[in-house]
Each structure stands twice: as structure tokens, then as C-alpha cells.
Design a protein around this motif. Structure first.
Motif, PDB file in Angstrom:
ATOM      1  N   UNK A   1      -1.545 -15.136 -23.271  1.00  0.00           N
ATOM      2  CA  UNK A   1      -0.611 -14.130 -22.948  1.00  0.00           C
ATOM      3  C   UNK A   1      -1.035 -13.418 -21.619  1.00  0.00           C
ATOM      4  N   UNK A   2       0.133 -13.186 -20.881  1.00  0.00           N
ATOM      5  CA  UNK A   2      -0.208 -12.530 -19.617  1.00  0.00           C
ATOM      6  C   UNK A   2      -0.295 -10.911 -19.781  1.00  0.00           C
ATOM      7  N   UNK A   3      -1.195 -10.201 -18.941  1.00  0.00           N
ATOM      8  CA  UNK A   3      -1.202  -8.726 -18.959  1.00  0.00           C
ATOM      9  C   UNK A   3      -0.056  -7.910 -18.800  1.00  0.00           C
ATOM     10  N   UNK A   4       0.185  -6.988 -19.548  1.00  0.00           N
ATOM     11  CA  UNK A   4       1.022  -6.104 -19.598  1.00  0.00           C
ATOM     12  C   UNK A   4       1.287  -4.928 -18.807  1.00  0.00           C
ATOM     13  N   UNK A   5       1.946  -4.822 -17.716  1.00  0.00           N
ATOM     14  CA  UNK A   5       2.148  -3.444 -16.836  1.00  0.00           C
ATOM     15  C   UNK A   5       2.478  -2.479 -17.683  1.00  0.00           C
ATOM     16  N   UNK A   6       3.304  -2.743 -18.688  1.00  0.00           N
ATOM     17  CA  UNK A   6       3.785  -1.430 -19.404  1.00  0.00           C
ATOM     18  C   UNK A   6       2.567  -0.801 -20.288  1.00  0.00           C
ATOM     19  N   UNK A   7       1.870  -1.599 -20.810  1.00  0.00           N
ATOM     20  CA  UNK A   7       0.641  -1.155 -21.785  1.00  0.00           C
ATOM     21  C   UNK A   7      -0.332  -0.487 -20.594  1.00  0.00           C
ATOM     22  N   UNK A   8      -0.454  -1.154 -19.313  1.00  0.00           N
ATOM     23  CA  UNK A   8      -1.462  -0.639 -18.529  1.00  0.00           C
ATOM     24  C   UNK A   8      -1.099   0.865 -17.864  1.00  0.00           C
ATOM     25  N   UNK A   9       0.325   0.836 -17.710  1.00  0.00           N
ATOM     26  CA  UNK A   9       0.872   2.294 -17.377  1.00  0.00           C
ATOM     27  C   UNK A   9       0.446   3.297 -18.428  1.00  0.00           C
ATOM     28  N   UNK A  10       0.550   2.938 -19.809  1.00  0.00           N
ATOM     29  CA  UNK A  10       0.512   3.808 -21.057  1.00  0.00           C
ATOM     30  C   UNK A  10      -1.100   4.525 -21.015  1.00  0.00           C
ATOM     31  N   UNK A  11      -1.984   3.242 -20.520  1.00  0.00           N
ATOM     32  CA  UNK A  11      -3.304   3.613 -20.764  1.00  0.00           C
ATOM     33  C   UNK A  11      -3.789   4.566 -19.448  1.00  0.00           C
ATOM     34  N   UNK A  12      -3.169   4.301 -18.287  1.00  0.00           N
ATOM     35  CA  UNK A  12      -3.424   5.329 -17.207  1.00  0.00           C
ATOM     36  C   UNK A  12      -3.025   6.729 -17.496  1.00  0.00           C
TER      37      UNK A  12
END
Length: 431
Positions: free
Chosen positions: A22-33
Motif C-alpha cells: 500500500x502507498x503512503x497516504x498524504x491525507x493520513x499524514x496531514x491528519x497526523x501533523x
């Protein structure tokens, strides 16, 4: 040593091919930040007990994320919180520094691959522990990368243990990294690689320059942990560009080339940016291979700044300065690197060459448990990258017509599924 026996004894691995992962998710990483920024400040001297604001709340949230991931993967990740009191110029009264670890157990209890980032943040005055310090890119971006790597890789099983870590105290003096590096040494960990991700989420740099096609990977050449005798020996062999950390950086570069999308790696042949440092350095001092990932175009208006606007110029490390598509690409390189090294056997502990006064070179190396075969690399001494290779089933290979005077050699261990270790540079044969 009987390599067939070693192969038969090797554990069954469930590692996923990179193409299917699975590719990393920009949306999930935005939510973490966004979540990390919401703690107001994550300064290492901020509150360790406030449930909503400060470093303590951020670390507790991080531990909870590891626990949630572990629940989804059937308990595959153990959460640990390491702590120690440090005192120094940036904490004259002393402060308890805590690292939050998620440890994904592998089948080999002794080997470790570490990926980390620092969770603490700061503003202009490094002693200011009360003002808002969003720390979006420096270094919530790296923490988001670590969490996303854990989410993706927790679905697989590997030989080596994988340690996902959020360091504290980076801005006070690399204290969290020092704590984990010294703990790893005290526990007898064999650290095959340490990947430090610090400022990995922007493409718009100072003055408007934009670079979105690659990430910088910094590495030392000659190991800082080498003795003067060892360093002299390496220089005498011409191995300044082939220490373990440089081998790691070159491996990262090669792995990046296998990921679709054309995103590259700039192998920066310095331990870090000019005159600066990061959390990989304490691992280098312990003799572990370690590199630093950092963006291609830094924006210093968005690092270590009080949040403000002066004459229309924004000074703030806020989420508006980030590019999450870029961060996801950096994350993908980390994930692929971790997966390959954690699935592979360890690198040969030693390799050697002989062949003075000859046009042939003999390469020998120490056997590695779990290796199905080995790959011998060589290149001319005027080249930076390996140019040719040959596989071998034993621990010796004679390379005819390739004179030792004009070539460098190295050896990697290879698993049955093709996962390959770092390359061990071949030194002078001991007598």
C-alpha cells in the motif's frame, strides 16, 4: 559452513513485494501533523502532565497510536517509553526526556532497523517553552512519516525487529536520540540501519525556490566511531566513500529507483547539512549505520520561528508551508528501505580482498546466518557507484581479469526471496 542448512533453518517471511504494498497516504499524514500542531507547543521543557497541551500530551498521544496499530495487527507492536533526566545549557535545571517507541518484533531477536523523528518543537528562543510552537515541518512531518511507515509495515512480518520512534529533546541537544542509541548499545542490539527523518515535508524553499523531485539523504563516509588506526586503514584502502552509513545512503538511492514515479535521492556526502546536526548522530557515535533524510529546498522562515508576519513576510512553521504529496513520496522510500533491510540477512561482518601483483582479485567474506547466497560487487576506483556484480554460494570468489589495484569490492548477503543486505566494503586480507 553449510549454507543449505542455513537456508533450511531460515524463518518463513511474509514480506510483501514493493509493487503490491500500500502507498503512503498524504491525507493520513496531514491528519497526523494537524493533531501534533494542536498540542500548541511540544517544547521539551513544556508540560509533561497537561492532558491537552505540551510535550507530555503529544507523547501520550503517540503511544496511543502505536497501541492502536498493535491492536489491529494482533499485538505485533510493543509500545515502550524510555526516559532519562538530562541537564545542559538548554535545560539548566534538568528535564526528563522521554522517547516513545513502537517495536515490531522480527524473527531474529538480535537485529534491528530503526526509523525515527523528533516530536519536540521550538520557536525563536530555544528556552521559550510556553509560546505556540507548531513544529509542523520540523518535525511533525517526520513523526507522520514514522507513524505511516508503522501502519503499512505492521501488516507484514520480517527477520529484523523494526523500531518506530518519536524522540524528545532534539532541540535541546539530541538527547532523545542519545538515550535510544546508548540503550541500543547497552542491550546489545545489532542495528543494521537507522533512518532519521527531520524536515521532510515541504517543496517551497527560501526565496520561492521549489524542488519537488528528490529528497536529500546525508551520510558520513569514514565512521566517526572508528579508531585512528581503523580510519588510517580505510584511507589507505581508498574506502572513504564506502563506510556503513554511506553504503546505507547508496542503498536508499538504489531502492528509490525501483519505486514508480521518478522521485529521486540526492546522496549528500556529508553527515548533515553544513555545520548542523540531527538525531542520527548519536547512532553514528555508537558505530551504527545511520542517515538523515531532509527536504531538497529548506525554508528557514519556517524553522525555529515565533509565529508572526512582518511586512507581509510570514515566519511560522505551520501546516500551510507543507506539501503532503512530497511527504508521502519520502515516506515510500523509507518504507521500501526498511522492508528490504528487515527482510534481508545481516550484512557480512567482514569482507577482504587479495591479489597484489596480479590481474585477478580474490574476494573472501564471513558467512551470514540465513543467507541463501551472496552478491559480490566491484567498480573502478574512479567510479562512485558499483558497476558490476556476480553471485556466489560460498564465501570466496575469484574475479579473473579485474586487478585489485584499480577496483573496489564489496559483498552483500542475499535471502532466498532476493532481499539484499547493505554492501560490506572489502578491506585488506588479514594475515
Amino acid at each position: 559452513m553449510n549454507h543449505r542448512l542455513l537456508l533450511a533453518a531460515a524463518p518463513l517471511l511474509l514480506a510483501t513485494p514493493a509493487a503490491a504494498r500500500e502507498a503512503p497516504s498524504p491525507d493520513r499524514q496531514r491528519a497526523t501533523v494537524e493533531k501534533l500542531v494542536s498540542f500548541g507547543t511540544r517544547h521539551s521543557l513544556s508540560s509533561a502532565t497537561d492532558p491537552k497541551r505540551g510535550i507530555g500530551a503529544a507523547r501520550t498521544w503517540m503511544a496511543g497510536e502505536f497501541a492502536a496499530l498493535s491492536k489491529r495487527c494482533g499485538g505485533c507492536i510493543a509500545t515502550e517509553r524510555l526516559s532519562r533526566r538530562f541537564t545542559g545549557p538548554r535545560a539548566p535545571a534538568g528535564v526528563v526526556i522521554e522517547d516513545v517507541l513502537g517495536v515490531q518484533k522480527g524473527s531474529d531477536p538480535d537485529r534491528y532497523v530503526i526509523v525515527g523523528a523528533h516530536i519536540d518543537s521550538r520557536v525563536t528562543d530555544v528556552m521559550n517553552a510556553t509560546s505556540d510552537a507548531p513544529g509542523a515541518n520540523d518535525d511533525a512531518s517526520g513523526v507522520a512519516l514514522v507513524l505511516e511507515a508503522a501502519r503499512i509495515l505492521s501488516k507484514e512480518r520480517f527477520r529484523a525487529n523494526i523500531v518506530y520512534v518519536a524522540f524528545s529533546g532534539e532541540e535541546q541537544g539530541l538527547w532523545g536520540a542519545t538515550l535510544l542509541a546508548e540503550t541500543a548499545k547497552a542491550r546489545g542490539w545489532q542495528v543494521d540501519a537507522m533512518l532519521n527523518n527531520d524536515i521532510v515535508g515541504n517543496t517551497l524553499g527560501q526565496g520561492g525556490v521549489t524542488i519537488d523531485g528528490y529528497v536529500r539523504v546525508f551520510s558520513e563516509g569514514i565512521r566517526s566511531s572508528e579508531s585512528p588506526v581503523e580510519a588510517t586503514e580505510r584511507r589507505g584502502l581508498g574506502g572513504e566513500d564506502d563506510g556503513p552509513s554511506r553504503a546505507l545512503a547508496k542503498a536508499v538511492d538504489g531502492i528509490a529507483g525501483t519505486i514508480p514515479g521518478g522521485f529521486g535521492v540526492f546522496v549528500d556526502r556529508r553527515p548533515d547539512r553544513f555545520g548542523r546536526g540531527g538525531d542520527h548522530e548519536p547512532f553514528l557515535k555508537q558505530g551504527y549505520p545511520a542517515v538523515r533524510f531532509s527536504v531538497a529546498a529548506e525554508n528557514w522562515d519556517r524553522q525555529h520561528q515565533d509565529v508572526r508576519t512582518e511586512n507581509g513576510r510570514v515566519f511560522a512553521d505551520t501546516i500551510e508551508g507543507m506539501d503532503f504529496t512530497y511527504l508521502a513520496k519520502v515516506t515510500a522510500i523509507n518504507v521500501a528501505t526498511i522492508a528490504r533491510l528487515a527482510a534481508a540477512p545481516a550484512a557480512p561482518p567482514v569482507a577482504a580482498i587479495s591479489g597484489a601483483l596480479s590481474y585477478d582479485t580474490k574476494v573472501t567474506w564471513a558467512a551470514v546466518p540465513g543467507a541463501a547466497r551472496y552478491k559480490v560487487y566491484w567498480r573502478r576506483t574512479d567510479a562512485a557507484a558499483w558497476q558490476q556484480s556476480r553471485e556466489a554460494s560460498g564465501t570466496t570468489l575469484n574475479v579473473a581479469g579485474v586487478p585489485v589495484d584499480d577496483h573496489f569490492f564489496g559483498v552483500a548477503a542475499v535471502a532466498a526471496d532476493g532481499a539484499e543486505s547493505l554492501v560490506t566494503f572489502a578491506g585488506r586480507e588479514k594475515r
